[in-house]
Design an enzyme around this catalytic site. Sequence first.
Site, short mmCIF file in Angstrom:
data_model
loop_
_atom_site.label_atom_id
_atom_site.label_comp_id
_atom_site.label_asym_id
_atom_site.label_seq_id
_atom_site.Cartn_x
_atom_site.Cartn_y
_atom_site.Cartn_z
N CYS A 1 0.85 -1.19 0.00
CA CYS A 1 0.00 0.00 0.00
C CYS A 1 0.89 1.24 0.00
CB CYS A 1 -0.86 0.02 1.25
SG CYS A 1 -1.76 -1.51 1.52
N ARG B 1 1.41 1.49 -6.03
CA ARG B 1 1.66 0.49 -4.98
C ARG B 1 0.39 -0.26 -4.59
NH1 ARG B 1 6.35 1.46 -2.06
NH2 ARG B 1 5.46 0.49 -0.23
N TRP C 1 -3.74 -1.90 -1.27
CA TRP C 1 -3.75 -3.17 -2.02
C TRP C 1 -4.17 -4.21 -1.01
CZ3 TRP C 1 -0.43 -7.71 -2.16
CH2 TRP C 1 -0.71 -8.56 -3.24
N ASN D 1 0.76 -0.10 6.30
CA ASN D 1 1.15 -0.96 5.18
C ASN D 1 1.89 -2.13 5.78
OD1 ASN D 1 1.94 -2.07 2.73
ND2 ASN D 1 3.76 -0.76 2.58
N GLY D 2 1.46 -3.35 5.48
CA GLY D 2 2.14 -4.54 6.01
C GLY D 2 1.11 -5.58 6.41
N GLU E 1 9.24 -14.01 -20.23
CA GLU E 1 8.99 -12.59 -19.92
C GLU E 1 7.91 -12.03 -20.84
OE1 GLU E 1 9.46 -10.72 -17.62
OE2 GLU E 1 9.20 -8.69 -18.41
N LYS F 1 4.33 -10.41 -19.50
CA LYS F 1 3.87 -9.07 -19.89
C LYS F 1 2.44 -9.13 -20.41
CE LYS F 1 6.16 -7.00 -18.21
NZ LYS F 1 7.09 -7.72 -17.43
N GLU G 1 -0.19 -10.09 -17.58
CA GLU G 1 -0.47 -9.20 -16.45
C GLU G 1 -1.15 -7.90 -16.87
OE1 GLU G 1 2.84 -7.65 -14.19
OE2 GLU G 1 4.16 -7.76 -15.91
N HIS H 1 6.37 -31.89 -25.97
CA HIS H 1 6.09 -32.70 -24.77
C HIS H 1 4.78 -32.28 -24.11
CE1 HIS H 1 10.10 -34.29 -25.33
NE2 HIS H 1 10.50 -33.03 -25.52
N LYS I 1 2.67 -2.74 -7.84
CA LYS I 1 4.00 -2.59 -8.42
C LYS I 1 5.04 -3.36 -7.64
CE LYS I 1 7.27 -1.22 -11.05
NZ LYS I 1 7.44 -1.91 -12.35
C1 AGP Z 1 6.66 -7.66 -13.54
O1 AGP Z 1 6.11 -7.05 -14.70
C2 AGP Z 1 5.66 -7.77 -12.43
N1 AGP Z 1 5.09 -6.52 -12.10
C3 AGP Z 1 6.19 -8.53 -11.22
O2 AGP Z 1 6.38 -9.86 -11.63
C4 AGP Z 1 7.52 -8.04 -10.62
O3 AGP Z 1 8.58 -8.28 -11.51
C5 AGP Z 1 7.78 -8.82 -9.33
O4 AGP Z 1 6.74 -8.53 -8.42
C6 AGP Z 1 9.13 -8.51 -8.68
O5 AGP Z 1 9.19 -7.16 -8.34
P1 AGP Z 1 10.64 -6.54 -7.96
O6 AGP Z 1 11.50 -6.64 -9.18
O7 AGP Z 1 10.34 -5.12 -7.57
O8 AGP Z 1 11.20 -7.34 -6.83
#
Ligand code: AGP
Length: 621
Positions: free
Chosen positions: A2, A27, A75, A101-102, A494, A498, A501, A517, A616
């Site tokens: 958060c 966040r 969040w 936050n936590g 990767e 992308k 998400e 396989h 994020k």
């Molecule tokens: C990547 O596009 C995602 N938002 C997510 O997988 C991110 O890479 C992951 O949460 C790790 O975050 P960080 O690199 O800040 O540790």
Amino acid sequence: MCGIVGYVGSKDACPFLISGLQRLEYRGYDSAGISTLRPTGGLGVTKVAGRVADLDSALQRQALTGALGIGHTRWATHGAATEDNAHPHIGGQGILSLAHNGVIENYESLKFALQAKGYAFRSQTDSEVVAHLIADCFKNAAADQHGDGSVQSGIEAVQEALSQLRGTYGLVVMFRDYPDLLIAARCGSPLVVGVGKDEQFVASDTSPLVGFTERIIYLADHQLAVIRSNNIQVLHRDQGRIRPDIQTLSSQTVDANLEGYGHYMLKEIYEQPESIQNALRGRLDKDNATAKFGGLNLTTQQLRGIQRIILTGCGTSWHSALVGEYLIEELARIPVEVEYASELRYRNPPVDHDTIVFGITQSGETADTLAALREVKRKGHHTLALCNVIGSSIAQEADGGVYLHAGPEIGVASTKAFTSQLTVLSMLALYFGRLRHLSFEAGQRIISQLESLPSLVEKTLECHGQVKEIAERYADATNFLYLGRNYNFPTALEGALKLKEISYIHAEGYPAAEMKHGPIALVDERTPSVFIVPQGTVYDKVLSNLQEVKARGGPVIAIVDHDDRQVTNLADAVIQIPQIEDFLQPIVAAIPLQLLSYEIALLRGCDVDKPRNLAKSVTVE
Ligand code: AGP
């Protein structure tokens, strides 16, 4: 994860609170709220089960004034995204308000005890428990007469309550009866204090402080800041009062605005020539055909003694780690293992003394990565961090590391951090290799390739128009496959992440050979396969896999690095990227994959920068 903000000073708190929440919305953004101490007395609270923009609209209708205030964008961890579960939470029938936050692991037992004392709860959150617990400690102190109702009583009530918590927190608290007091406390979730003139600020990271102050104090775990409009004291749980370390906000955090781009993600995709240049800057040692780093905090002898490296991270950073494994094993011949941070923490693998562990992270706040590094550090291993955010928790706790210098990455989907991580990993592989067997000539060749990266990435961005057309053809697909081999197997993973998400399309990345396989059963005319098939040692093999997909009627989007007649005759769409050696192909090949996911997400009306269910940086385990 958060976002938290706080203000105490001579002006109305609301403008900073709203501006700060807007900059922290990446966040978490499923609900938001602010609380101020009204000039006429009493705590005002406005909360919405929506975005910061919705909160701002609510405040336009019904303003909250006052020169003391806190704010929060959420969040959800405990309890759905509702107005009642939004922060700030009121403690003790209006004695205080709190934003947190936590994750408080023992909140249920604490809640039960407070309910037995008659405290009524409006939310399902663990954070509201903290608010009532502080209020209860405050009342107990007053009842026992050792609390004189002064500001000190408030401070001690917070300290007493925190001593009963298990879990993580970054929190801000304000009291109804203390108009010139803001308390901020940290254990496991980041908090920064902004030092102003007759006004002070608190935020989860430095982005809300830009434009308000350049003097900052990073709170460390178990520290509590007692903040008044003209004074800040920092107390440590065990050490008592400590001298605050006031630092200057680095220029890196300035400029977190869109600059005319439609979304942060697009801006950050286009920043990659510059961010890669920044990652390279000052780190290529041409005279010795190697790379140089200032922050590894390891002697050359220690570096030569490394017998094994563990790379750990989450999500995109874990994909970077996979590329790092190929890089370091090829260029430095050091055995590398890649671990999901969340697995490494609990799997407890045997780790010898001559093993070093790298945490790879953009935010430096990912709880799984932080916990994994703490676990291996506890066992005496040297921990290093590849990190983008200066002063972040992981950057502070690792024994050394390398900053990415990519600048703020606001879009939830990581783009420039990924390519900067790969750039740094390439230089680390060069550095380790040149300490061992790698020849001067090989080092020179690698440096030459690295130096060409920014211009090659700039050129690759020219494919955007073509990618847009391809996106229009396949935006309605419900499944995608991403396929590559060797260095481009992690690139395939990767690319799939992308797309998943930000467009919510199911996508899977695989080593191209793995198709046979099982996954090839998924191939049909409605399932596009994205092949990364540049020239290189495995080109012919990947071409065979592409033909296998075509033979089953599957549409193929191919990423090639030359005017490839064979692929052009087979594929349904071809994107040409510049040629570069195998070990740097993931950086260049990632660009069209980032753009493809961006354009498809736009066509599907998705929120590119704040995709549903995501944040994020995931600061909860
Ligand atoms: C990547 O596009 C995602 N938002 C997510 O997988 C991110 O890479 C992951 O949460 C790790 O975050 P960080 O690199 O800040 O540790």
